[in-house]
Design a protein around this motif. Structure first.
Motif, PDB file in Angstrom:
ATOM      1  N   TYR A  36       7.354 -20.986 -11.437  1.00 43.07           N
ATOM      2  CA  TYR A  36       6.855 -21.159 -10.177  1.00 43.07           C
ATOM      3  C   TYR A  36       6.357 -20.270  -9.312  1.00 43.07           C
ATOM      4  CZ  TYR A  36       9.172 -25.921 -11.745  1.00 43.07           C
ATOM      5  OH  TYR A  36       9.274 -26.954 -12.474  1.00 43.07           O
ATOM      6  N   ALA A  37       5.691 -20.440  -8.563  1.00 44.96           N
ATOM      7  CA  ALA A  37       5.430 -19.359  -7.553  1.00 44.96           C
ATOM      8  C   ALA A  37       6.595 -19.355  -6.751  1.00 44.96           C
ATOM      9  CB  ALA A  37       4.178 -19.809  -6.908  1.00 44.96           C
ATOM     10  N   GLU A  38       7.036 -18.423  -6.021  1.00 45.37           N
ATOM     11  CA  GLU A  38       8.171 -18.146  -5.181  1.00 45.37           C
ATOM     12  C   GLU A  38       8.104 -19.207  -3.949  1.00 45.37           C
ATOM     13  OE1 GLU A  38      10.421 -15.899  -7.039  1.00 45.37           O
ATOM     14  OE2 GLU A  38      10.954 -16.430  -5.344  1.00 45.37           O
ATOM     15  N   SER A  39       6.928 -19.414  -3.414  1.00 51.22           N
ATOM     16  CA  SER A  39       6.778 -20.295  -2.185  1.00 51.22           C
ATOM     17  C   SER A  39       7.177 -21.562  -2.346  1.00 51.22           C
ATOM     18  CB  SER A  39       5.355 -20.108  -1.642  1.00 51.22           C
ATOM     19  OG  SER A  39       4.548 -20.568  -2.703  1.00 51.22           O
ATOM     20  N   VAL A  40       7.144 -22.148  -3.733  1.00 48.25           N
ATOM     21  CA  VAL A  40       7.617 -23.504  -3.984  1.00 48.25           C
ATOM     22  C   VAL A  40       8.770 -23.805  -5.022  1.00 48.25           C
ATOM     23  CG1 VAL A  40       5.110 -23.894  -3.940  1.00 48.25           C
ATOM     24  CG2 VAL A  40       6.335 -23.571  -6.231  1.00 48.25           C
ATOM     25  N   LYS A  41       9.418 -22.505  -5.284  1.00 51.10           N
ATOM     26  CA  LYS A  41      10.616 -22.590  -5.995  1.00 51.10           C
ATOM     27  C   LYS A  41      11.964 -23.443  -5.222  1.00 51.10           C
ATOM     28  CE  LYS A  41      10.483 -18.560  -9.051  1.00 51.10           C
ATOM     29  NZ  LYS A  41      11.201 -17.221  -9.280  1.00 51.10           N
ATOM     30  N   GLY A  42      12.305 -24.622  -6.061  1.00 49.24           N
ATOM     31  CA  GLY A  42      13.412 -25.352  -5.399  1.00 49.24           C
ATOM     32  C   GLY A  42      12.875 -26.735  -4.703  1.00 49.24           C
ATOM     33  N   ARG A  43      11.443 -26.477  -4.604  1.00 51.77           N
ATOM     34  CA  ARG A  43      10.893 -27.880  -3.858  1.00 51.77           C
ATOM     35  C   ARG A  43       9.823 -28.531  -4.874  1.00 51.77           C
ATOM     36  NH1 ARG A  43       7.365 -27.137   0.311  1.00 51.77           N
ATOM     37  NH2 ARG A  43       6.649 -25.193  -0.412  1.00 51.77           N
ATOM     38  N   PHE A  44       9.159 -27.695  -5.872  1.00 50.71           N
ATOM     39  CA  PHE A  44       8.458 -28.344  -6.853  1.00 50.71           C
ATOM     40  C   PHE A  44       8.918 -28.209  -8.179  1.00 50.71           C
ATOM     41  CE2 PHE A  44       4.142 -27.304  -4.564  1.00 50.71           C
ATOM     42  CZ  PHE A  44       4.566 -27.637  -3.363  1.00 50.71           C
ATOM     43  N   THR A  45       8.747 -29.427  -8.898  1.00 51.22           N
ATOM     44  CA  THR A  45       9.090 -29.315 -10.276  1.00 51.22           C
ATOM     45  C   THR A  45       7.887 -29.935 -11.235  1.00 51.22           C
ATOM     46  OG1 THR A  45      11.276 -29.912  -9.755  1.00 51.22           O
ATOM     47  CG2 THR A  45      10.758 -30.518 -11.869  1.00 51.22           C
ATOM     48  N   ILE A  46       7.521 -28.930 -12.375  1.00 52.17           N
ATOM     49  CA  ILE A  46       6.498 -29.297 -13.051  1.00 52.17           C
ATOM     50  C   ILE A  46       7.259 -29.779 -14.226  1.00 52.17           C
ATOM     51  CG2 ILE A  46       6.553 -27.089 -14.229  1.00 52.17           C
ATOM     52  CD1 ILE A  46       3.426 -27.431 -14.469  1.00 52.17           C
ATOM     53  N   SER A  47       6.589 -31.125 -15.170  1.00 53.70           N
ATOM     54  CA  SER A  47       6.914 -31.697 -16.130  1.00 53.70           C
ATOM     55  C   SER A  47       5.744 -32.188 -16.843  1.00 53.70           C
ATOM     56  CB  SER A  47       8.096 -32.663 -15.912  1.00 53.70           C
ATOM     57  OG  SER A  47       7.550 -33.785 -15.292  1.00 53.70           O
ATOM     58  N   ARG A  48       6.139 -32.605 -18.226  1.00 51.15           N
ATOM     59  CA  ARG A  48       5.100 -33.046 -19.003  1.00 51.15           C
ATOM     60  C   ARG A  48       5.622 -34.091 -20.013  1.00 51.15           C
ATOM     61  NH1 ARG A  48       2.331 -28.223 -22.012  1.00 51.15           N
ATOM     62  NH2 ARG A  48       1.007 -29.923 -23.091  1.00 51.15           N
TER      63      ARG A  48
END
Length: 123
Positions: free
Chosen positions: A60-72
């Motif tokens: 993740y980009a630092e600006s979104v760590k802890g708020r965004f989650t990618i999954s597939r």
């Protein structure tokens, strides 16, 4: 060829959540690293999150760590981006992309792109 179609964007208040989806078709989905990028008005497109072929590696980009989650979900040929605690600065067009690399964070490493979905966060 890989076709990608994003969905799930919209207008949301700060602090809210969204789940973006990217449905793919074409070549074997599970052989591609998938990434999310975003482009805010007047700014360059930037990497947001990436996930490896198997889903075993994410970044993740630092600006979104802890708020965004990618999954597939390789069975559904779909990649997701769960976005929580949205901020006005998250306002952008969000793009899904596919790379033949195991894992990638640079725009030039991605060969296929969707058309984007707009996320607008009001304060």
């Amino acid at each position: 060829q890989v076709q990608l179609v994003e969905s799930g964007g919209g207008l949301v208040q700060a602090g809210g959540s969204l789940r973006l989806s990217c449905a793919t078709s074409g070549r074997t989905f599970s052989s591609y690293c998938m990434g999310w990028f975003r482009q805010a008005p007047g700014k360059e497109r930037e990497f947001v999150a990436g996930i490896s072929w198997s889903g075993g590696s994410t970044g993740y980009a630092e600006s979104v760590k802890g708020r965004f989650t990618i999954s597939r979900d390789n069975a559904k040929n779909t990649v997701y981006l769960q976005i929580n605690s949205l901020k006005p600065e998250d306002t952008a067009v969000y793009y899904c992309a596919a790379s033949p690399n195991y894992y990638a964070t640079r725009e030039r490493q991605y060969d296929y792109w969707g058309q984007g979905t707009q996320v607008t966060v009001s304060s």
